[in-house]
Design an enzyme around this catalytic site. Structure first.
Site, PDB file in Angstrom:
ATOM      1  N   GLU A   1       3.161  14.353   0.265  1.00  0.00           N
ATOM      2  CA  GLU A   1       3.389  15.703  -0.250  1.00  0.00           C
ATOM      3  C   GLU A   1       4.637  15.802  -1.120  1.00  0.00           C
ATOM      4  OE1 GLU A   1       3.451  18.268   3.127  1.00  0.00           O
ATOM      5  OE2 GLU A   1       1.410  17.745   3.715  1.00  0.00           O
ATOM      6  N   THR A   2       5.341  14.698  -1.338  1.00  0.00           N
ATOM      7  CA  THR A   2       6.582  14.747  -2.108  1.00  0.00           C
ATOM      8  C   THR A   2       6.497  13.792  -3.296  1.00  0.00           C
ATOM      9  OG1 THR A   2       7.677  12.950  -0.921  1.00  0.00           O
ATOM     10  CG2 THR A   2       7.857  15.172   0.032  1.00  0.00           C
TER      11      THR A   2
ATOM     12  N   ASN B   1      -0.504  -8.344  -9.037  1.00  0.00           N
ATOM     13  CA  ASN B   1       0.013  -7.143  -8.393  1.00  0.00           C
ATOM     14  C   ASN B   1      -1.123  -6.432  -7.653  1.00  0.00           C
ATOM     15  OD1 ASN B   1       1.167  -4.767  -7.580  1.00  0.00           O
ATOM     16  ND2 ASN B   1       2.092  -4.290  -9.544  1.00  0.00           N
TER      17      ASN B   1
ATOM     18  N   HIS C   1       8.116  11.208  -3.681  1.00  0.00           N
ATOM     19  CA  HIS C   1       8.407   9.842  -3.239  1.00  0.00           C
ATOM     20  C   HIS C   1       7.307   8.865  -3.643  1.00  0.00           C
ATOM     21  CE1 HIS C   1      10.553   6.874  -0.891  1.00  0.00           C
ATOM     22  NE2 HIS C   1       9.450   6.584  -0.222  1.00  0.00           N
TER      23      HIS C   1
ATOM     24  N   CYS D   1       0.850  -1.191   0.000  1.00  0.00           N
ATOM     25  CA  CYS D   1       0.000   0.000   0.000  1.00  0.00           C
ATOM     26  C   CYS D   1       0.883   1.238   0.000  1.00  0.00           C
ATOM     27  CB  CYS D   1      -0.916  -0.010   1.218  1.00  0.00           C
ATOM     28  SG  CYS D   1      -1.979   1.439   1.296  1.00  0.00           S
TER      29      CYS D   1
END
Length: 157
Positions: A93-94, A121, A96, A88
């Site tokens: 906010e980035t 998947n 990443h 999950c």
């Protein structure tokens, strides 16, 4: 011979007969509340499809980026008919989120193609926790069905 079609499947469909299959599951621990629910739904569905409990192997890894490495190690053992990736990733906010989502997805696909082994998947990529919770059970169940159906299909091709 089993042929894929566009129709929906039920648990009596021979494409979903898991009695002779051995399935490996790799579960990311990050966002464990979600991934634990994914794993529970997945294992419950595999058992309902006839996969013997002793033929289900579950391993856990820290996060979604580590899932493909564990899948590869399992694929190299040559004892699995299909594998399942559970995880999950929730947008933050980035950048990443994009990195983890893209790289984990590409890694899962690469292992499947390199080893010609079906991998369901079910690494969720959601905007928020509510979306993840809404999908955790259905996606875990769906992953089990995909793994069993694809294992049977490849066995008959």
């Amino acid at each position: 011979m089993l042929i894929a079609d566009q129709g929906s499947l039920d648990t009596t469909d021979p494409r979903l007969d898991g009695k002779k299959l051995t399935i490996g599951i790799v579960q990311a621990r990050f966002n464990a509340d979600i991934t634990d629910a994914l794993a529970t739904a997945c294992k419950t569905e595999l058992l309902a499809l006839g996969v013997p409990e002793k033929h289900i192997t579950l391993v856990q890894v820290p996060g979604a980026l580590e899932v493909p490495v564990a899948l590869m190690a399992m694929a190299e053992k040559l004892k699995f008919d299909a594998l399942i990736a559970l995880g999950c990733i929730i947008r933050g906010e980035t950048y990443h989120f994009e990195l983890v989502a893209n790289e984990s997805g590409a890694g899962v696909s690469r292992v499947a193609l390199d080893y010609q082994l079906p991998i369901a998947n079910a690494i969720l990529t959601t905007e928020n926790m509510d979306q993840a919770v809404a999908r955790q059970t259905d996606k875990g169940r769906d992953a089990a069905r995909v793994a069993v159906e694809m294992a049977n299909l490849l066995d008959h091709i």
